[in-house]
Design an enzyme around this catalytic site. Structure first.
Site, short mmCIF file in Angstrom:
data_model
loop_
_atom_site.label_atom_id
_atom_site.label_comp_id
_atom_site.label_asym_id
_atom_site.label_seq_id
_atom_site.Cartn_x
_atom_site.Cartn_y
_atom_site.Cartn_z
CD GLU A 191 -1.04 16.13 -0.77
OE1 GLU A 191 -1.50 15.42 0.30
OE2 GLU A 191 -0.09 16.50 -0.96
C1 LIG Z 1 4.52 14.45 -9.09
C2 LIG Z 1 4.17 13.61 -8.18
C3 LIG Z 1 4.43 14.15 -6.82
C4 LIG Z 1 4.14 13.59 -5.67
N1 LIG Z 1 4.49 14.24 -4.28
C5 LIG Z 1 4.61 13.49 -3.24
C6 LIG Z 1 5.00 13.94 -2.06
O1 LIG Z 1 5.41 15.05 -1.79
N2 LIG Z 1 5.20 13.04 -0.95
C7 LIG Z 1 4.34 11.97 -0.98
O2 LIG Z 1 4.59 11.21 -0.02
N3 LIG Z 1 3.83 11.43 -2.02
C8 LIG Z 1 3.97 12.04 -3.23
N4 LIG Z 1 3.29 11.64 -4.51
C9 LIG Z 1 2.64 10.40 -4.37
C10 LIG Z 1 1.15 10.21 -4.67
O3 LIG Z 1 0.61 10.86 -3.61
C11 LIG Z 1 0.85 8.94 -4.93
O4 LIG Z 1 1.08 8.59 -6.24
C12 LIG Z 1 -0.68 8.72 -5.20
O5 LIG Z 1 -1.08 9.08 -3.54
C13 LIG Z 1 -1.25 7.55 -5.18
O6 LIG Z 1 -0.59 6.34 -4.83
P1 LIG Z 1 0.27 5.28 -5.88
O7 LIG Z 1 0.95 5.99 -6.91
O8 LIG Z 1 0.87 4.07 -5.07
O9 LIG Z 1 -1.31 4.60 -6.37
P2 LIG Z 1 -1.96 3.30 -5.92
O10 LIG Z 1 -2.19 3.45 -4.66
O11 LIG Z 1 -1.37 2.19 -6.59
O12 LIG Z 1 -3.41 3.36 -6.79
C14 LIG Z 1 -3.59 3.07 -8.23
C15 LIG Z 1 -5.05 3.24 -8.54
O13 LIG Z 1 -5.86 2.33 -7.61
C16 LIG Z 1 -6.95 3.38 -7.15
N5 LIG Z 1 -7.29 2.69 -5.83
C17 LIG Z 1 -6.14 2.19 -4.77
N6 LIG Z 1 -7.07 2.06 -3.64
C18 LIG Z 1 -8.18 2.03 -4.05
C19 LIG Z 1 -9.55 1.71 -3.41
N7 LIG Z 1 -9.39 1.40 -2.17
N8 LIG Z 1 -10.60 2.08 -3.79
C20 LIG Z 1 -10.69 2.65 -5.25
N9 LIG Z 1 -9.64 2.85 -5.81
C21 LIG Z 1 -8.45 2.45 -5.36
C22 LIG Z 1 -6.32 4.45 -7.21
O14 LIG Z 1 -7.30 5.46 -7.12
C23 LIG Z 1 -5.33 4.71 -8.39
O15 LIG Z 1 -6.33 4.92 -9.39
C24 LIG Z 1 3.60 12.40 -5.69
C25 LIG Z 1 3.45 11.53 -6.75
C26 LIG Z 1 3.69 12.31 -7.93
C27 LIG Z 1 3.22 11.64 -9.49
#
Ligand SMILES: Cc1cc2nc3c(=O)[nH]c(=O)nc-3n(C[C@H](O)[C@H](O)[C@H](O)COP(=O)(O)OP(=O)(O)OC[C@H]3O[C@@H](n4cnc5c(N)ncnc54)[C@H](O)[C@@H]3O)c2cc1C
Length: 597
Positions: free
Chosen positions: A440
């Site tokens: 989220e």
């Molecule tokens: C158990 C679990 C359940 C989930 N459930 C759902 C679900 O039901 N539906 C769904 O759609 N998704 C779901 N997710 C996905 C989750 O919402 C994402 O993993 C999360 O939003 C982060 O995206 P990412 O993993 O691609 O990380 P990334 O976007 O790659 O981020 C990596 C790091 O970079 C940082 N970062 C990225 N951009 C910036 C910026 N502009 N400024 C500062 N920092 C930045 C982030 O804060 C993070 O620390 C789930 C994930 C897990 C692990």
């Protein structure tokens, strides 16, 4: 696993005494039934369900996890039966709209039920939890036919919902997503792509699953301006509402992960699955925000839930476990040692948990009530509440999940080595709590939203809406029995505005200043917001004690916890402020190649 006892006294204190929920609901059309008596009765029933049905499945669910096969996902033993009971008792419909077959009770009650169920068993709560956002999205953006087809069964829990945003290469930056939706002759769309990490993407608890999916239409503009929103049911739904053939959406695998192991986190393949556009083309992200805001408050509650459960476990243990003697002489002279609750450091951990949990409860219930004002207040009230929610949702989501995780961690520490051992259940709480800071919108993303869009983006208007409320409270209570709390709060309130302006000035010269300040600023804001709720609780507790209405011990405990919060936790703001004022250079000066030297 600590035995879960619903914190009814505190819930009712916040709901009835602090926030005077009944008083508000008597003024909101459609909420008049929500009297104190009825709300108490609902919360007490919810507590029984959480304690007796869900809590016993928490540790076993973690041990067993979910199972994948080509036929679909099965959840741990007892999960489907508990879900059936939840549906039969009418819980999914509690705060859903009456037009869709819901009971129309306030959002606050829905949030309290989520808290109770989620504290007892967060993994289980994920399955019905995601349906709330799906209901809200279809209710607000669906057409009449979509509402008729999907809402009633989502509301009564016959079906559940999901939120399908994330793809392997993008989570925070949804502008990069690639899932396609091709228009078909019959007005539907063929949705093709792979979504990952989809919570409750498949399971055996309900007869159908309604996926809310982000995808791109052909020739859609690049980035976030080219994203549309679709309903993709697991089983197609016939016009008469019965289930049709299986849609081409399948769970390819489930993730092995750190915590919430009984919640199925699915890789979902959409292979030309039949979908239906919801809302206008290319406006999907804006529509999805309805879903995400609901989900963000739901996730904030996760921080509160894990903090509460960990506190309950730690407190019981600290009263029983014997180790060494009190520094001021034996407190258990007949025993071989004193209980560890006599030691200042153990008290530091317990009181940190208690102060964070109870402060967060007041904060999040306040936020849920703003949601009710947005939904049912008059135009002016609704606009003011919407502004408050816009500011406070990122703070609630990120601050309460960060501090909830901290509280869960303290619980392990209070148990010593036993906290690290599985059978006690304390390490499960930490593992389960960790995800809340990621999904989220990560803490970093929430922090950018707060400082960028909400505070600086509104020219400070959203912030001053809330600080004016704090200011008004301080003026009304200065010189009273809680004068020292009020004086401190007023000082921090002014400092918050000044600090925000400083960040704004620096960011005008260098945009990295906003990014460099963001997470410290969010935490700073969270501590000040919690101070407002703690000051309100302290003032009320003083009044109750002075009035001699009874239950004095409860109010004394509130006052002492407020004192602890103001003396020991609120000063953390100063470290955050120093970090903010140190500027972006100490983060940005180092060339990328020097990081690996
Ligand atoms: C158990 C679990 C359940 C989930 N459930 C759902 C679900 O039901 N539906 C769904 O759609 N998704 C779901 N997710 C996905 C989750 O919402 C994402 O993993 C999360 O939003 C982060 O995206 P990412 O993993 O691609 O990380 P990334 O976007 O790659 O981020 C990596 C790091 O970079 C940082 N970062 C990225 N951009 C910036 C910026 N502009 N400024 C500062 N920092 C930045 C982030 O804060 C993070 O620390 C789930 C994930 C897990 C692990």
């Amino acid at each position: 696993m600590p035995e879960f006892k619903a914190p009814l006294r505190d819930i009712q204190f916040v709901m009835n005494e602090l926030l005077e929920a009944e008083k508000l609901y008597q003024t909101l059309p459609g909420c008049e039934e929500a009297t104190t008596d009825l709300m108490n009765a609902i919360v007490e029933e919810g507590a029984k369900f959480a304690e007796n049905v869900l809590a016993p499945l928490n540790q076993s669910g973690d041990e067993e996890g979910c199972h994948w096969s080509e036929d679909g996902v099965t959840t741990p033993k007892g999960f489907p039966a508990a879900y059936q009971q939840y549906v039969e008792n009418g819980w999914p419909a509690l705060s859903a709209p009456v037009e869709a077959g819901g009971q129309g009770m306030p959002n606050l009650l829905g949030s309290i039920m989520n808290e109770l169920a989620g504290t007892a068993n967060w993994s289980w709560m994920m399955y019905p939890g995601l349906s709330h956002g799906a209901v809200k999205t279809i209710e607000e953006h669906g057409d009449a036919g979509q509402k008729e087809k999907y809402l009633t069964k989502l509301v009564d829990g016959t079906w559940t919902g999901t939120m399908c945003l994330t793809e392997a290469h993008c989570g925070s930056d949804l502008g990069l997503l690639r899932t396609k939706a091709e228009p078909q002759a019959d007005g539907s769309y063929a949705v093709t792509g792979t979504k990952i990490f989809i919570s409750a993407g498949d399971h055996d608890m309900a007869e159908n699953i309604v996926h809310i999916v982000l995808a791109r239409l052909p020739d859609a503009p690049e980035g976030t301006k080219g994203i549309s929103l679709f309903i993709v049911p697991k089983f197609n739904v016939n016009d008469d509402g019965t289930l049709g053939e299986r849609n081409a959406v399948h769970c390819a695998s489930i993730e092995k992960k750190m915590g919430i192991k009984a919640s199925a986190t699915c890789v979902m393949n959409f292979d030309g699955a039949r979908g239906y556009l919801i809302g206008p083309p290319n406006k999907g992200l804006a529509c999805m925000f309805t879903f995400m805001n609901t989900a963000r408050i739901g996730t904030a509650i996760q921080g509160l839930a894990h903090g509460e459960l960990s506190y309950q476990g730690a407190l019981a243990y600290a009263k029983e476990r014997l180790a060494m003697r009190s520094l001021t002489g034996p407190k258990n002279p007949d025993g071989p040692a004193d209980a560890i609750i006599v030691h200042p450091d153990v008290r530091r951990m317990l009181l940190t948990q208690k102060a964070l949990v109870e402060g967060s409860r007041a904060f999040l219930y306040f936020l849920a009530m703003q949601g009710d004002i947005v939904d049912r207040g008059d135009e002016e009230q609704a606009r003011a509440a919407d502004d408050l929610m816009a500011l406070l949702t990122p703070i609630g989501k990120a601050f309460v999940t960060e501090t909830g995780f901290e509280a869960a961690n303290h619980g392990v520490q209070v148990f010593g080595g036993h906290g690290y051992i599985r059978e006690w259940g304390m390490e499960q709480i930490v593992r389960d709590a960790r995800i809340a800071m990621l999904y989220e919108g990560t803490t970093g993303i929430q922090a950018m939203d707060l400082i960028g869009r909400k505070v600086l983006g509104s020219g400070g208007k959203l912030l001053t809406g809330f600080t004016a409320m704090i200011d008004q409270f301080c003026r009304a209570n200065e010189g009273g029995a809680s004068a020292d709390f009020i004086k401190t709060l007023a000082t921090y309130n002014d400092e918050w505005v000044g600090l925000s302006m400083k960040i704004g000035e620096k960011a005008m010269e260098n945009p990295d200043e906003a990014g460099a300040a963001a997470v410290d600023y969010l935490m700073y804001s969270g501590y000040v917001a919690l101070a407002y709720f703690w000051a309100r609780m302290a003032v009320l507790a003083q009044q109750k004690i002075a009035a001699g209405e009874g239950d004095t011990a409860f109010y004394e405990a509130k006052l002492m916890t407020a004192r602890f919060y103001f003396d020991r936790l609120l000063p953390r703001t100063q470290a955050h402020m120093q970090a903010i004022l140190s500027g972006a250079d100490n983060l940005m000066a180092m060339p990328e190649e020097l990081f690996s030297l």
